[in-house]
Design a protein around this motif. Structure first.
Motif, PDB file in Angstrom:
ATOM      1  N   SER A 264     116.883 -33.959  18.910  1.00 22.28           N
ATOM      2  CA  SER A 264     115.439 -34.134  19.012  1.00 22.28           C
ATOM      3  C   SER A 264     114.724 -33.475  17.842  1.00 22.28           C
ATOM      4  O   SER A 264     115.241 -32.567  17.197  1.00 22.28           O
ATOM      5  N   GLY A 265     113.511 -33.944  17.571  1.00 24.02           N
ATOM      6  CA  GLY A 265     112.702 -33.344  16.527  1.00 24.02           C
ATOM      7  C   GLY A 265     111.923 -34.370  15.728  1.00 24.02           C
ATOM      8  O   GLY A 265     110.702 -34.464  15.858  1.00 24.02           O
ATOM      9  N   PHE A 266     112.613 -35.163  14.890  1.00 28.86           N
ATOM     10  CA  PHE A 266     111.940 -36.147  14.045  1.00 28.86           C
ATOM     11  C   PHE A 266     111.480 -37.326  14.894  1.00 28.86           C
ATOM     12  O   PHE A 266     112.262 -37.895  15.658  1.00 28.86           O
ATOM     13  N   VAL A 267     110.193 -37.675  14.769  1.00 22.66           N
ATOM     14  CA  VAL A 267     109.618 -38.801  15.504  1.00 22.66           C
ATOM     15  C   VAL A 267     109.571 -40.013  14.589  1.00 22.66           C
ATOM     16  O   VAL A 267     108.850 -40.021  13.587  1.00 22.66           O
ATOM     17  N   VAL A 299     106.946 -36.647   1.166  1.00 18.75           N
ATOM     18  CA  VAL A 299     106.737 -35.913   2.412  1.00 18.75           C
ATOM     19  C   VAL A 299     105.444 -35.129   2.261  1.00 18.75           C
ATOM     20  O   VAL A 299     105.264 -34.423   1.262  1.00 18.75           O
ATOM     21  N   TRP A 300     104.534 -35.267   3.238  1.00 16.57           N
ATOM     22  CA  TRP A 300     103.268 -34.555   3.139  1.00 16.57           C
ATOM     23  C   TRP A 300     102.742 -34.199   4.529  1.00 16.57           C
ATOM     24  O   TRP A 300     103.083 -34.823   5.515  1.00 16.57           O
ATOM     25  N   LYS A 301     101.930 -33.158   4.553  1.00 15.88           N
ATOM     26  CA  LYS A 301     101.345 -32.695   5.805  1.00 15.88           C
ATOM     27  C   LYS A 301     100.027 -33.416   6.049  1.00 15.88           C
ATOM     28  O   LYS A 301      99.096 -33.327   5.231  1.00 15.88           O
ATOM     29  N   ASP A 302      99.960 -34.133   7.161  1.00 13.64           N
ATOM     30  CA  ASP A 302      98.746 -34.852   7.505  1.00 13.64           C
ATOM     31  C   ASP A 302      97.601 -33.848   7.670  1.00 13.64           C
ATOM     32  O   ASP A 302      97.685 -32.931   8.491  1.00 13.64           O
ATOM     33  N   PRO A 303      96.521 -33.991   6.899  1.00 17.19           N
ATOM     34  CA  PRO A 303      95.460 -32.983   6.937  1.00 17.19           C
ATOM     35  C   PRO A 303      94.697 -32.926   8.253  1.00 17.19           C
ATOM     36  O   PRO A 303      94.049 -31.916   8.548  1.00 17.19           O
ATOM     37  N   LYS A 304      94.764 -33.965   9.072  1.00 17.22           N
ATOM     38  CA  LYS A 304      94.054 -33.973  10.353  1.00 17.22           C
ATOM     39  C   LYS A 304      94.960 -33.607  11.515  1.00 17.22           C
ATOM     40  O   LYS A 304      94.644 -32.746  12.326  1.00 17.22           O
ATOM     41  N   GLN A 305      96.122 -34.264  11.618  1.00 19.25           N
ATOM     42  CA  GLN A 305      97.029 -34.040  12.739  1.00 19.25           C
ATOM     43  C   GLN A 305      97.984 -32.869  12.505  1.00 19.25           C
ATOM     44  O   GLN A 305      98.509 -32.297  13.459  1.00 19.25           O
ATOM     45  N   GLY A 306      98.251 -32.543  11.237  1.00 21.73           N
ATOM     46  CA  GLY A 306      99.120 -31.415  10.927  1.00 21.73           C
ATOM     47  C   GLY A 306     100.595 -31.741  10.913  1.00 21.73           C
ATOM     48  O   GLY A 306     101.424 -30.859  10.632  1.00 21.73           O
ATOM     49  N   ASN A 307     100.986 -32.991  11.224  1.00 26.93           N
ATOM     50  CA  ASN A 307     102.401 -33.370  11.211  1.00 26.93           C
ATOM     51  C   ASN A 307     102.866 -33.648   9.788  1.00 26.93           C
ATOM     52  O   ASN A 307     102.070 -34.009   8.915  1.00 26.93           O
ATOM     53  N   TRP A 308     104.167 -33.477   9.563  1.00 22.32           N
ATOM     54  CA  TRP A 308     104.755 -33.702   8.238  1.00 22.32           C
ATOM     55  C   TRP A 308     105.332 -35.119   8.193  1.00 22.32           C
ATOM     56  O   TRP A 308     106.341 -35.411   8.820  1.00 22.32           O
ATOM     57  N   TRP A 309     104.697 -36.001   7.426  1.00 16.45           N
ATOM     58  CA  TRP A 309     105.080 -37.410   7.377  1.00 16.45           C
ATOM     59  C   TRP A 309     106.106 -37.678   6.286  1.00 16.45           C
ATOM     60  O   TRP A 309     106.133 -37.007   5.253  1.00 16.45           O
ATOM     61  N   LEU A 310     106.929 -38.699   6.537  1.00 20.64           N
ATOM     62  CA  LEU A 310     107.947 -39.150   5.581  1.00 20.64           C
ATOM     63  C   LEU A 310     107.665 -40.583   5.168  1.00 20.64           C
ATOM     64  O   LEU A 310     107.497 -41.470   6.016  1.00 20.64           O
ATOM     65  N   LEU A 317     107.942 -43.898   7.581  1.00 20.45           N
ATOM     66  CA  LEU A 317     109.028 -44.008   8.554  1.00 20.45           C
ATOM     67  C   LEU A 317     108.806 -43.172   9.807  1.00 20.45           C
ATOM     68  O   LEU A 317     109.352 -43.487  10.865  1.00 20.45           O
ATOM     69  N   GLY A 318     108.047 -42.091   9.712  1.00 20.06           N
ATOM     70  CA  GLY A 318     107.856 -41.220  10.860  1.00 20.06           C
ATOM     71  C   GLY A 318     107.473 -39.833  10.405  1.00 20.06           C
ATOM     72  O   GLY A 318     107.101 -39.624   9.240  1.00 20.06           O
ATOM     73  N   TYR A 319     107.610 -38.856  11.315  1.00 24.55           N
ATOM     74  CA  TYR A 319     107.134 -37.511  10.980  1.00 24.55           C
ATOM     75  C   TYR A 319     107.857 -36.440  11.783  1.00 24.55           C
ATOM     76  O   TYR A 319     108.445 -36.700  12.840  1.00 24.55           O
ATOM     77  N   TRP A 320     107.799 -35.212  11.227  1.00 29.65           N
ATOM     78  CA  TRP A 320     108.228 -34.016  11.935  1.00 29.65           C
ATOM     79  C   TRP A 320     106.976 -33.388  12.550  1.00 29.65           C
ATOM     80  O   TRP A 320     106.080 -32.943  11.810  1.00 29.65           O
ATOM     81  N   PRO A 321     106.859 -33.312  13.870  1.00 33.41           N
ATOM     82  CA  PRO A 321     105.667 -32.693  14.471  1.00 33.41           C
ATOM     83  C   PRO A 321     105.568 -31.220  14.077  1.00 33.41           C
ATOM     84  O   PRO A 321     106.570 -30.506  14.027  1.00 33.41           O
ATOM     85  N   SER A 322     104.365 -30.766  13.806  1.00 31.36           N
ATOM     86  CA  SER A 322     104.189 -29.372  13.411  1.00 31.36           C
ATOM     87  C   SER A 322     104.596 -28.420  14.525  1.00 31.36           C
ATOM     88  O   SER A 322     104.974 -27.272  14.259  1.00 31.36           O
ATOM     89  N   SER A 323     104.560 -28.889  15.789  1.00 30.04           N
ATOM     90  CA  SER A 323     104.853 -28.011  16.924  1.00 30.04           C
ATOM     91  C   SER A 323     106.310 -27.603  17.017  1.00 30.04           C
ATOM     92  O   SER A 323     106.639 -26.647  17.727  1.00 30.04           O
ATOM     93  N   ILE A 324     107.228 -28.308  16.314  1.00 32.44           N
ATOM     94  CA  ILE A 324     108.637 -27.911  16.386  1.00 32.44           C
ATOM     95  C   ILE A 324     108.955 -26.782  15.416  1.00 32.44           C
ATOM     96  O   ILE A 324     110.055 -26.245  15.432  1.00 32.44           O
ATOM     97  N   PHE A 325     107.965 -26.426  14.584  1.00 37.37           N
ATOM     98  CA  PHE A 325     108.164 -25.379  13.595  1.00 37.37           C
ATOM     99  C   PHE A 325     107.391 -24.122  13.960  1.00 37.37           C
ATOM    100  O   PHE A 325     106.490 -24.141  14.795  1.00 37.37           O
ATOM    101  N   SER A 326     107.774 -23.030  13.317  1.00 34.25           N
ATOM    102  CA  SER A 326     107.000 -21.800  13.388  1.00 34.25           C
ATOM    103  C   SER A 326     106.278 -21.611  12.057  1.00 34.25           C
ATOM    104  O   SER A 326     105.054 -21.732  11.962  1.00 34.25           O
ATOM    105  N   LYS A 327     107.028 -21.383  10.989  1.00 26.24           N
ATOM    106  CA  LYS A 327     106.435 -21.147   9.675  1.00 26.24           C
ATOM    107  C   LYS A 327     105.802 -22.406   9.080  1.00 26.24           C
ATOM    108  O   LYS A 327     104.779 -22.343   8.398  1.00 26.24           O
TER     109      LYS A 327
END
Length: 424
Positions: A264-267, A299-310, A317-327
């Motif tokens: 789990s992780g990448f959406v 790869v960039w961080k969506d300035p509104k939603q905060g997710n990291w898009w690919l 293709l999709g994104y890594w949600p910011s909530s799965i990370f700490s740093k």
């Protein structure tokens, strides 16, 4: 405990139990019982990994592609994503200011999807390669995780003498990379990667070219990474093709993270591309002294939603949600680009090729390159990476050089053959 962690614990317990039973009895009955127990465990694991399919496509190359409801994909097994609302598209893309001219000497590759010959996944589904019983054995051994950390440049202490077995670890993974200056906050990167099909010495080894977006440290076991690029990994993919891959971790590769959609992780949001599947490889690849091919990864961080898009080759293709990370829930502290090879730490020097298998001083059409290397700043704008730091711990095995030009912006040539008379 997260489902992925529970699965790993279950698998480890299974392997230990099977070995114990076999050694204890050493007879037909014990072997038969162990085999039956293994079958039950495998079926249970496959039910977890293979989500119910809306449609199924049999690929000409033998793979089975399941079109899984986008809301039921493996990403949502992650405990942080139980109530996650899918972001179907980025709110915006980085501003493309300062892009460089395209070279007429290079063709821009695309992802070839063999399974498209027999159909396509419907809207609101994502294509996922069905996990087979033989794949489970690899999951038992690795569960899709890198054995050793990748972004070595982000933690100089990784090379200190007090690191346990540092020499063997270094021989296990070797790098030739460029790093952004570590004195800024970063919100993504874009680069164009030259495509090759390097020779990998052993099935359990790999060769790759990628970008790393990182924050945190090994020392505190809170290193967060986002990784994407191409790799040749026979042990994982059962062939020697050059494939797109993604990877992530939030705890310095200790318990979290995996390749592609194995955990789990990448959406994934695209219904066109099966990330990491055995039929999603880059074709054609470059020829030494001949035609060159490359592909651009952003790869960039969506300035509104905060997710990291690919984005790959212009496709989101999709994104890594910011909530799965700490740093990495905020900005990144470092960005790297380059090549990595891996082999068994006790195997000695490897002859696995990095990039084209030739050193960077051979230049265009012979050495592998990464060009138009750019960074995303706090205004969601792309700017050329400047002042990059180069790292190649074994330059007689694999090396890296950098430069700038009007056509290529900031670029590197990197790679090498590995084992040779000058490589210790």
């Amino acid at each position: 405990m997260a489902p992925a962690a529970r699965t790993r614990v279950c698998l480890v317990a299974l392997v230990v139990a099977l070995a114990f039973l076999f050694l204890l009895d050493g007879g037909v009955h014990a072997a038969s019982s162990a085999a039956e127990q293994r079958r039950r465990q495998v079926r249970s694991l496959l039910r977890r990994l293979n989500k119910p399919a809306v449609a199924t496509i049999e690929s000409p190359d033998g793979d089975t592609i399941d079109c899984v409801d986008i809301s039921k994909q493996p990403a949502f097994d992650h405990p942080s994503l139980k109530n996650h609302t899918i972001q179907m598209m980025p709110s915006c893309h980085p501003q493309q200011g300062g892009l460089y001219n395209k070279s007429n000497d290079v063709a821009h590759s695309a992802l070839t999807q063999t399974w498209h010959q027999n159909g396509k996944c419907p809207e609101n589904t994502v294509p996922i390669r069905r996990t087979r019983e033989e794949d489970v054995l690899d999951i038992v051994q690795r569960y899709g995780r890198k054995k050793w950390p990748s972004s070595w440049s982000n933690d100089p202490n990784r090379y200190d003498d007090d690191v346990p077995d540092a020499a063997s670890v270094l021989r296990g993974h070797q790098h030739a990379i460029a790093s952004a200056p570590g004195d800024d906050n970063y919100y993504g990167t874009q680069a164009t990667f030259n495509l090759w099909e390097p020779t990998v010495e052993r099935n359990q080894g790999f060769s790759l070219a990628q970008l790393w977006i990182t924050s945190g440290s090994y020392a505190n076991n809170d290193l967060n990474t986002i990784e994407a690029g191409w790799q040749v990994y026979p042990g994982l993919y059962k062939d020697s093709h050059t494939r797109l891959f993604v990877y992530w971790t939030r705890d310095a590769y200790n318990k979290t993270g995996c390749y592609n959609l194995i955990c789990s992780g990448f959406v994934q949001t695209s219904n066109q591309i099966a990330i990491g599947a055995s039929n999603s490889y880059f074709s054609p690849v470059s020829i030494y002294g001949g035609s060159q091919y490359d592909i651009t990864i952003l790869v960039w961080k969506d300035p509104k939603q905060g997710n990291w898009w690919l984005q790959v080759g212009g496709q989101d293709l999709g994104y890594w949600p910011s909530s799965i990370f700490s740093k990495l829930s905020g900005s990144a502290a470092s960005v790297d680009w380059g090549g990595e090879v891996a082999s068994s730490p006790d195997a000695g020097q490897t002859s696995t090729q990095m990039g084209s298998g030739h050193f960077p001083d051979e230049g265009f059409s012979k050495a592998s390159y990464i060009k138009n290397i750019q960074l995303v700043d706090s205004t969601n704008s792309l700017k050329s990476a400047s002042g990059v730091k180069l790292t190649a711990k074994w330059p007689m095995c694999y090396n890296v050089q950098n430069g700038t030009s009007a056509d290529w912006g900031t670029y590197i040539f990197y790679g090498g053959p590995g084992k040779n008379p000058n490589c210790p």
